[in-house]
Design a protein around this motif. Structure first.
Motif, PDB file in Angstrom:
ATOM      1  N   LYS A 155       0.835  -1.211   0.000  1.00 11.20           N
ATOM      2  CA  LYS A 155       0.000   0.000   0.000  1.00 11.20           C
ATOM      3  C   LYS A 155       0.873   1.266   0.000  1.00 11.20           C
ATOM      4  CE  LYS A 155      -3.488   2.082   3.088  1.00 11.20           C
ATOM      5  NZ  LYS A 155      -4.282   1.825   4.315  1.00 11.20           N
ATOM      6  N   ILE A 156       1.887   1.261   0.831  1.00 10.35           N
ATOM      7  CA  ILE A 156       2.803   2.408   0.905  1.00 10.35           C
ATOM      8  C   ILE A 156       3.545   2.590  -0.405  1.00 10.35           C
ATOM      9  CG2 ILE A 156       4.913   3.251   2.048  1.00 10.35           C
ATOM     10  CD1 ILE A 156       3.763   1.710   4.595  1.00 10.35           C
ATOM     11  N   ALA A 157       4.002   1.465  -0.988  1.00  8.33           N
ATOM     12  CA  ALA A 157       4.720   1.537  -2.263  1.00  8.33           C
ATOM     13  C   ALA A 157       3.820   2.071  -3.366  1.00  8.33           C
ATOM     14  CB  ALA A 157       5.250   0.149  -2.636  1.00  8.33           C
ATOM     15  N   ARG A 158       2.575   1.640  -3.369  1.00  6.38           N
ATOM     16  CA  ARG A 158       1.635   2.133  -4.379  1.00  6.38           C
ATOM     17  C   ARG A 158       1.374   3.625  -4.192  1.00  6.38           C
ATOM     18  NH1 ARG A 158      -2.693  -2.972  -4.353  1.00  6.38           N
ATOM     19  NH2 ARG A 158      -1.694  -4.141  -6.049  1.00  6.38           N
ATOM     20  N   GLY A 159       1.240   4.033  -2.937  1.00  3.16           N
ATOM     21  CA  GLY A 159       0.998   5.451  -2.687  1.00  3.16           C
ATOM     22  C   GLY A 159       2.171   6.321  -3.100  1.00  3.16           C
ATOM     23  N   TYR A 160       3.369   5.823  -2.882  1.00  7.71           N
ATOM     24  CA  TYR A 160       4.568   6.604  -3.197  1.00  7.71           C
ATOM     25  C   TYR A 160       4.838   6.672  -4.696  1.00  7.71           C
ATOM     26  CZ  TYR A 160       9.512   7.933  -3.337  1.00  7.71           C
ATOM     27  OH  TYR A 160      10.705   8.560  -3.616  1.00  7.71           O
TER      28      TYR A 160
END
Length: 435
Positions: free
Chosen positions: A131-136
């Motif tokens: 999720k964090i990687a997708r957001g970044y």
């Protein structure tokens, strides 16, 4: 006198009585490995409700790197419980969360500022890393590998490889792509093939993260071929993809390094942690480059119970215990003892084809045909059951259930380790007799 003591048949009468309640009221897919019920545990030893003592070489499926019931953790937890048991950190914050985050961030690899977010389970940590990687990155695709195990939520179950029992008919999440993990026995790919495999599978501009276990856990303690993690790091940097290391099982301490990925000198963008980081209290984490977290909106990640104060206090004491008792060095020392015995097994028993591992994470693989590398699940499972009857609880692994892996507490004594390995030796002898 050894640690193992078998006083009754297994399971004993009291365990059989509790088993009736389990069969009546516990969901049947929850199927334990051990046929007995625990009454207490200390270090690497568990005692069941009938007074039988066993050596637990599964460490609660890898959750007990500092063993059962370590006194410093019990004392710290008792003190914390007297003050307050819970409040959501995003409601009313508390110091143990910040202190444990600081301790993990300071130990994580990478010469940049780091941040930490806490969750409950390893699967949650992996899912939040994605999720964090997708957001970044503002991308959606995730690349994973053959043999992977990342959890049992819809997304992490999709990322996991083995169909049964983990994926079964539960459906799958979108935007997950699997590629072969170079393996000298099962495919002809080398680390240099990684970029081509990636490009043949998905457009790199769509990929948010490549997620890999530095040492595969459920997959069978598979170690990366030399140069693989370095090549993944090179390719992810080339295409602006985040490198996520899933260290839920390998972190921290088991390999002789705080983080397993340090054995290869590779710095991931994010690391997922779980299992042993709070001595058995439900706690997981994502640690990584602070600028990645800072790119996300306020309130976009969180969890009601993630980073519970009691679990955080336990986590603080785990790190203190690892360093005070030099458990990283201990992992290397224990690993040498295990490796020596496993290599003896390999010479004595033709069914034991391969020994592999790093530090105290060691495994043996049972093979029927040495030319085709046909897995021997039957012998492996027979060994596990024979050892269980004689007082040692062992964990299987591998897509074909033909691997035994050790997830021993690092506080185990050498006498206990030898006692358990002797039982394993005898179990292999019994299971392979006549083969």
């Amino acid at each position: 006198m050894g640690s193992i003591l078998i006083k009754t048949e297994i399971p004993g009468p009291k365990s059989r009585e509790i088993q009736k309640k389990k069969e009546s009221y516990v969901a049947s897919p929850l199927e334990p490995l051990a046929p007995f019920f625990i009454a207490r545990g200390e270090g690497a030893v568990v005692e069941d409700v009938d007074g039988n003592r066993f050596l637990d070489f599964t460490g609660g499926w890898g959750c007990l790197v500092v063993g059962y019931s370590p006194k410093p953790i019990i004392e710290a937890v008792q003190k914390q419980v007297e003050n307050y048991i819970h409040t959501d950190f995003t409601s009313i914050p508390y110091e143990p969360y910040a202190e444990l985050a600081k301790m993990i961030a300071e130990r994580a690899p990478g010469n940049y500022e780091k941040a930490v977010a806490f969750f409950n389970s390893g699967a949650e940590a992996v899912e939040n890393a994605v999720k964090i990687a997708r957001g970044y990155t503002k991308r959606r695709a995730v690349v994973v590998f053959d043999g992977a195990f990342h959890g049992r939520t819809l997304l992490t179950m999709t990322m996991t490889h083995r169909p049964m029992p983990y994926k079964y008919i539960f459906g799958s999440a979108p935007d997950v792509y699997r590629i072969p993990r170079p393996n000298v026995h099962r495919n002809k790919y080398t680390p240099k093939d990684f970029e081509r495999l990636l490009l043949d599978t998905v457009a790199p501009d769509d990929v948010a993260a490549v997620v890999i276990e530095p040492i595969q856990g459920e997959g069978g303690f598979n170690i990366p071929q030399p140069g693989l993690l370095e090549e993944i790091r090179r390719v992810t940097e080339k295409y602006g993809i985040l490198f996520v290391a899933d260290e839920v099982q390998s972190g921290y301490g088991r390999t002789g390094k705080f983080f397993a990925v340090e054995n290869w000198g590779v710095v991931p963008d994010l690391i997922s942690l779980g299992k042993s980081i709070a001595a058995g209290f439900p706690l997981s984490a994502v640690v990584g480059n602070k600028k990645i977290f800072d790119s996300l909106p306020k309130g976009s990640i969180g969890s009601t119970f993630g980073g519970n104060p009691v679990a955080c206090v336990a986590g603080i004491e785990v790190i203190k215990m690892i360093e005070r008792e030099k458990l990283l060095d201990r992992a290397v020392h224990l690993g040498k003892i295990i490796r020596e015995r496993f290599e003896e097994f390999q010479k004595k028993y033709p069914a034991v084809k391969e020994v592999r591992g790093v530090g105290a994470m060691q495994a043996i693989e049972f093979i029927k045909d040495h030319d085709t590398w046909e897995p021997d699940a039957e012998t492996c499972q027979a060994v596990i059951q024979e050892a269980l009857k004689n007082g040692v609880v062992l964990a299987g692994a591998g897509l074909h259930k033909n691997i035994i892996r050790l997830l021993i507490p690092l506080v185990i004594t050498e006498e206990q380790l030898k006692e358990g390995l002797d039982v394993l030796d005898k179990a292999i002898e019994t299971a392979t007799k006549g083969k």
